[in-house]
Design a protein around this motif. Structure first.
Motif, PDB file in Angstrom:
ATOM      1  N   THR A 166      82.648  33.297 -35.385  1.00 48.94           N
ATOM      2  CA  THR A 166      81.237  32.931 -35.214  1.00 48.94           C
ATOM      3  C   THR A 166      80.807  33.265 -33.788  1.00 48.94           C
ATOM      4  OG1 THR A 166      81.862  30.683 -34.610  1.00 48.94           O
ATOM      5  CG2 THR A 166      81.184  31.035 -36.893  1.00 48.94           C
ATOM      6  N   VAL A 167      79.543  33.620 -33.647  1.00 54.91           N
ATOM      7  CA  VAL A 167      78.985  33.859 -32.310  1.00 54.91           C
ATOM      8  C   VAL A 167      77.833  32.880 -32.135  1.00 54.91           C
ATOM      9  CG1 VAL A 167      78.038  35.544 -30.694  1.00 54.91           C
ATOM     10  CG2 VAL A 167      79.509  36.322 -32.562  1.00 54.91           C
ATOM     11  N   LYS A 168      77.900  32.101 -31.040  1.00 51.14           N
ATOM     12  CA  LYS A 168      76.809  31.168 -30.754  1.00 51.14           C
ATOM     13  C   LYS A 168      75.872  31.828 -29.756  1.00 51.14           C
ATOM     14  CE  LYS A 168      79.713  27.132 -31.387  1.00 51.14           C
ATOM     15  NZ  LYS A 168      80.272  25.958 -30.712  1.00 51.14           N
ATOM     16  N   CYS A 169      74.590  31.663 -29.993  1.00 52.43           N
ATOM     17  CA  CYS A 169      73.648  32.352 -29.112  1.00 52.43           C
ATOM     18  C   CYS A 169      72.305  31.632 -29.091  1.00 52.43           C
ATOM     19  CB  CYS A 169      73.461  33.792 -29.571  1.00 52.43           C
ATOM     20  SG  CYS A 169      72.987  33.906 -31.286  1.00 52.43           S
ATOM     21  N   ARG A 170      71.503  31.995 -28.104  1.00 50.42           N
ATOM     22  CA  ARG A 170      70.175  31.409 -27.959  1.00 50.42           C
ATOM     23  C   ARG A 170      69.131  32.147 -28.791  1.00 50.42           C
ATOM     24  NH1 ARG A 170      68.669  26.518 -26.186  1.00 50.42           N
ATOM     25  NH2 ARG A 170      69.743  25.954 -24.285  1.00 50.42           N
ATOM     26  N   SER A 171      69.374  33.439 -28.999  1.00 43.47           N
ATOM     27  CA  SER A 171      68.371  34.194 -29.759  1.00 43.47           C
ATOM     28  C   SER A 171      69.044  35.210 -30.669  1.00 43.47           C
ATOM     29  CB  SER A 171      67.383  34.881 -28.818  1.00 43.47           C
ATOM     30  OG  SER A 171      68.083  35.608 -27.862  1.00 43.47           O
ATOM     31  N   VAL A 172      68.347  35.490 -31.760  1.00 45.17           N
ATOM     32  CA  VAL A 172      68.879  36.414 -32.763  1.00 45.17           C
ATOM     33  C   VAL A 172      67.781  37.400 -33.141  1.00 45.17           C
ATOM     34  CG1 VAL A 172      69.717  36.624 -35.151  1.00 45.17           C
ATOM     35  CG2 VAL A 172      70.478  34.713 -33.740  1.00 45.17           C
ATOM     36  N   VAL A 173      68.168  38.657 -33.261  1.00 48.73           N
ATOM     37  CA  VAL A 173      67.241  39.679 -33.753  1.00 48.73           C
ATOM     38  C   VAL A 173      67.793  40.179 -35.086  1.00 48.73           C
ATOM     39  CG1 VAL A 173      66.153  41.909 -33.281  1.00 48.73           C
ATOM     40  CG2 VAL A 173      66.757  40.387 -31.371  1.00 48.73           C
ATOM     41  N   LEU A 174      67.022  40.026 -36.141  1.00 45.76           N
ATOM     42  CA  LEU A 174      67.435  40.607 -37.424  1.00 45.76           C
ATOM     43  C   LEU A 174      66.837  42.004 -37.495  1.00 45.76           C
ATOM     44  CD1 LEU A 174      66.980  37.606 -39.918  1.00 45.76           C
ATOM     45  CD2 LEU A 174      69.002  38.283 -38.592  1.00 45.76           C
ATOM     46  N   ALA A 175      67.707  43.007 -37.313  1.00 45.60           N
ATOM     47  CA  ALA A 175      67.253  44.407 -37.311  1.00 45.60           C
ATOM     48  C   ALA A 175      67.764  45.084 -38.574  1.00 45.60           C
ATOM     49  CB  ALA A 175      67.761  45.106 -36.060  1.00 45.60           C
ATOM     50  N   THR A 176      67.646  44.377 -39.664  1.00 48.31           N
ATOM     51  CA  THR A 176      68.146  44.846 -40.956  1.00 48.31           C
ATOM     52  C   THR A 176      66.963  45.299 -41.809  1.00 48.31           C
ATOM     53  OG1 THR A 176      68.083  42.500 -41.514  1.00 48.31           O
ATOM     54  CG2 THR A 176      70.210  43.422 -40.991  1.00 48.31           C
ATOM     55  N   ASP A 177      67.237  45.980 -42.924  1.00 53.04           N
ATOM     56  CA  ASP A 177      66.097  46.380 -43.761  1.00 53.04           C
ATOM     57  C   ASP A 177      65.527  45.140 -44.458  1.00 53.04           C
ATOM     58  OD1 ASP A 177      67.649  45.865 -46.040  1.00 53.04           O
ATOM     59  OD2 ASP A 177      68.239  47.955 -46.280  1.00 53.04           O
ATOM     60  N   ALA A 178      64.372  45.289 -45.096  1.00 56.21           N
ATOM     61  CA  ALA A 178      63.662  44.106 -45.597  1.00 56.21           C
ATOM     62  C   ALA A 178      64.490  43.264 -46.575  1.00 56.21           C
ATOM     63  CB  ALA A 178      62.333  44.530 -46.211  1.00 56.21           C
ATOM     64  N   PRO A 179      65.176  43.866 -47.572  1.00 53.97           N
ATOM     65  CA  PRO A 179      65.934  43.009 -48.496  1.00 53.97           C
ATOM     66  C   PRO A 179      67.059  42.240 -47.793  1.00 53.97           C
ATOM     67  CG  PRO A 179      65.677  45.228 -49.400  1.00 53.97           C
ATOM     68  CD  PRO A 179      65.167  45.277 -48.005  1.00 53.97           C
ATOM     69  N   ALA A 180      67.775  42.904 -46.870  1.00 51.92           N
ATOM     70  CA  ALA A 180      68.872  42.221 -46.159  1.00 51.92           C
ATOM     71  C   ALA A 180      68.309  41.127 -45.250  1.00 51.92           C
ATOM     72  CB  ALA A 180      69.666  43.238 -45.336  1.00 51.92           C
ATOM     73  N   THR A 181      67.139  41.371 -44.681  1.00 48.58           N
ATOM     74  CA  THR A 181      66.518  40.376 -43.798  1.00 48.58           C
ATOM     75  C   THR A 181      66.168  39.112 -44.574  1.00 48.58           C
ATOM     76  OG1 THR A 181      65.614  42.148 -42.445  1.00 48.58           O
ATOM     77  CG2 THR A 181      64.590  39.986 -42.206  1.00 48.58           C
ATOM     78  N   LEU A 182      65.607  39.316 -45.753  1.00 46.97           N
ATOM     79  CA  LEU A 182      65.205  38.163 -46.559  1.00 46.97           C
ATOM     80  C   LEU A 182      66.418  37.278 -46.883  1.00 46.97           C
ATOM     81  CD1 LEU A 182      62.453  37.285 -47.442  1.00 46.97           C
ATOM     82  CD2 LEU A 182      62.732  38.561 -49.562  1.00 46.97           C
ATOM     83  N   LYS A 183      67.560  37.930 -47.164  1.00 47.21           N
ATOM     84  CA  LYS A 183      68.786  37.155 -47.458  1.00 47.21           C
ATOM     85  C   LYS A 183      69.188  36.335 -46.247  1.00 47.21           C
ATOM     86  CE  LYS A 183      71.299  40.008 -50.664  1.00 47.21           C
ATOM     87  NZ  LYS A 183      72.233  41.093 -50.612  1.00 47.21           N
ATOM     88  N   LEU A 184      69.190  36.979 -45.064  1.00 45.07           N
ATOM     89  CA  LEU A 184      69.645  36.275 -43.863  1.00 45.07           C
ATOM     90  C   LEU A 184      68.666  35.177 -43.454  1.00 45.07           C
ATOM     91  CD1 LEU A 184      71.056  39.321 -41.846  1.00 45.07           C
ATOM     92  CD2 LEU A 184      72.378  37.455 -42.848  1.00 45.07           C
ATOM     93  N   LEU A 185      67.380  35.392 -43.725  1.00 50.72           N
ATOM     94  CA  LEU A 185      66.384  34.377 -43.342  1.00 50.72           C
ATOM     95  C   LEU A 185      66.593  33.067 -44.098  1.00 50.72           C
ATOM     96  CD1 LEU A 185      62.972  36.293 -43.002  1.00 50.72           C
ATOM     97  CD2 LEU A 185      64.292  35.167 -41.195  1.00 50.72           C
ATOM     98  N   SER A 186      67.200  33.161 -45.287  1.00 57.24           N
ATOM     99  CA  SER A 186      67.393  31.932 -46.065  1.00 57.24           C
ATOM    100  C   SER A 186      68.298  30.956 -45.299  1.00 57.24           C
ATOM    101  CB  SER A 186      67.957  32.239 -47.448  1.00 57.24           C
ATOM    102  OG  SER A 186      69.260  32.759 -47.298  1.00 57.24           O
TER     103      SER A 186
END
Ligand SMILES: Cc1cc2nc3c(=O)[nH]c(=O)nc-3n(C[C@H](O)[C@H](O)[C@H](O)COP(=O)(O)OP(=O)(O)OC[C@H]3O[C@@H](n4cnc5c(N)ncnc54)[C@H](O)[C@@H]3O)c2cc1C
Length: 462
Positions: A248-268
């Motif tokens: 695991t990586v702990k961080c203050r900020s995250v950028v989801l630079a994935t395509d739209a379908p992969a982004t939607l999965k990660l946003l959940s």
């Protein structure tokens, strides 16, 4: 115990957008610790090249448009060793290839263009006049003009004949945007047309993947072959990024630079679901457009010598599904094939005609069409590989609402410290991906990326 580490920022995805974010963060705040995590074995996302028996096969036929403003700011053109396409295309119609050129960039093609059976004399004059006006238009002008389906613009504004539209503009711009002209934005058409009027399309000597390699060379911490499984937010507002393999990586900020379908999965993982998004925000995550490119290696020189795009301008159907464009990339850039050989690519654009078919059904049918065009050449052609890319591009059906799409926080819908980028947040192009990546970085810098050391001073770093 699974390993855990910290970073100021984690970027998920090393496509053009994610690497553009990493590049901007490194330029603006070099002391930030930024980790880019990519599930593929190489960076580039949709912009990669494979060497297949000495032939360079880009993952889907694509071209580098040299006038992209973001590309000019990002790449070292000299190091890319770009080789140019001739402007326009050779259009297959009535069994013959006919030239449609840009006589302003290629005065020597003036006569051939005027005599070409593609379009009437009036069409050529109208396109020429429009071209002159386009060169003076800025990007801001174009994106503030009325937006409508491209086919309406060509028919009602430029007043071109149906034959000119269906033989040239349809296959040319469908090859770029994958959708038919009635599902393309006139703003995108006008913008691309103005870029083609200003400068060439080209291929880098090392294949399109060279763009990705050049961008990746500036990324300090790039973890390849590592899928991000989940992104979660802790109570204190920090993020925990779970990688395949248990780290695991702990961080203050995250950028989801994935395509739209992969982004939607990660946003959940942070509680944002498709249902929570409405109107134009939900539109960002509409199903994308598919493409399928087939490559053959020829044991001889290409039958077409010019370094130019080939379009299928035949209006009658010759297949259960339609070939859109063809190319001999090795005529544009010799490094795409071993000496004395040639590479042929054929692209099918998003269509229900082949959605339920597989390679073993489609390849022989495409080959049959090629055999009708070049019987001798295709007799010994070796099928190399095909690339079927289900999410090749986001849909760009008008209205595109470009300014809103550029907001990396989805207009404040996302939790603080989480931003998005990718071509679906901007224009569905290499330029759009780079631009959205830069915007995501600037947004984080404006709101404060957050320094990991402060939050995790006591954390065990392994
Ligand atoms: C066949 C084809 C032809 C094209 N032709 C052109 C052209 O001629 N001109 C043009 O301008 N544009 C063209 N495009 C569009 C252009 O390539 C894209 O717009 C651009 O590359 C998109 O970049 P991106 O960073 O937004 O997304 P992507 O390239 O999709 O990058 C997303 C990255 O995220 C990674 N990823 C996804 N999920 C995870 C996860 N869970 N963990 C870790 N990593 C993850 C993916 O592996 C990928 O590397 C073409 C696209 C295709 C497919």
């Amino acid at each position: 115990m699974a390993a855990s580490s910290t970073a100021d920022c984690v970027i998920v995805g090393a496509g053009m957008s994610g690497m553009s974010t990493a590049r901007t963060l490194a330029q603006q705040q070099p002391d930030l610790s930024v980790v880019v995590v990519e599930k593929d074995a190489a960076p580039g996302g949709r912009v990669q090249t494979d060497n297949v028996d000495g032939f360079l096969c880009d993952r889907g036929f694509q071209v580098f448009i040299e006038e992209y403003p973001m590309a000019k700011r990002t790449f070292d053109y000299k190091a890319l060793k770009l080789r140019n396409f001739l402007p326009g295309a050779l259009v297959l119609k009535g069994g013959e290839f006919n030239l449609v050129s840009d006589p302003i960039r290629r005065p020597q093609d003036l006569l051939a263009s005027l005599l070409s059976p593609i379009g009437t004399f009036a069409d050529k004059l109208k396109v020429g006049l429009y071209r002159l006006s386009c060169v003076r238009s800025t990007e801001e002008d174009i994106f503030s003009r009325p937006e409508r389906p491209t086919v309406d613009f060509l028919r009602n504004e430029l007043k071109l004949s149906d034959s000119m539209i269906s033989s040239f503009f349809l296959p040319f711009y469908r090859g770029i945007f994958l959708a038919p002209l009635d599902r393309q934005s006139s703003r995108m058409f006008e913008w691309l047309f103005s870029l083609f009027a200003r400068g060439p399309a080209s291929l880098p000597e090392g294949g399109m993947g060279e763009l990705a390699r050049q961008l990746a060379s500036g990324v300090k911490d790039l973890r390849l072959s590592t899928e991000v499984l989940r992104v979660e937010r802790a109570r204190d507002g920090t993020y925990v990024v779970a990688l395949a393999g248990g780290e695991t990586v702990k961080c203050r900020s995250v950028v989801l630079a994935t395509d739209a379908p992969a982004t939607l999965k990660l946003l959940s993982g942070v509680g944002v679901t498709a249902n929570a998004l409405s109107g134009s925000l939900a539109d960002l995550f509409k199903p994308g457009l598919e493409s399928w490119t087939f490559y053959w290696g020829l044991d001889q020189e290409a039958p077409i010598k010019a370094p130019i795009l080939l379009l299928n301008g035949e209006t009658e159907r010759r297949l259960p599904f339609r070939i859109n464009n063809m190319c001999f990339p090795s005529q544009v850039c010799g490094s795409y094939a071993p000496a004395g050989k040639a590479l042929l690519s054929v692209t099918l654009c998003d269509s229900d005609e082949w959605r339920d078919k597989d390679e073993s059904q489609v390849e022989p049918a495409v080959r049959q069409v090629l055999q009708d065009i070049w019987p001798d050449v295709m007799a010994n052609a070796k099928f190399l590989r095909s690339y079927r890319i289900r999410y090749s591009q986001p849909s760009q059906e008008p209205p595109m609402k470009v300014p809103l799409q550029s907001d990396p926080t989805l207009a404040g819908t996302l939790p603080e410290g989480l931003v998005l980028c990718g071509d679906y947040m901007s224009t569905p192009t290499l330029n759009g991906a780079l631009d959205s990546g830069e915007r995501a970085a600037m947004c984080l810098l404006r709101t404060g990326v957050g320094r990991a050391e402060e939050a995790y001073a006591a954390a065990t770093v392994t």
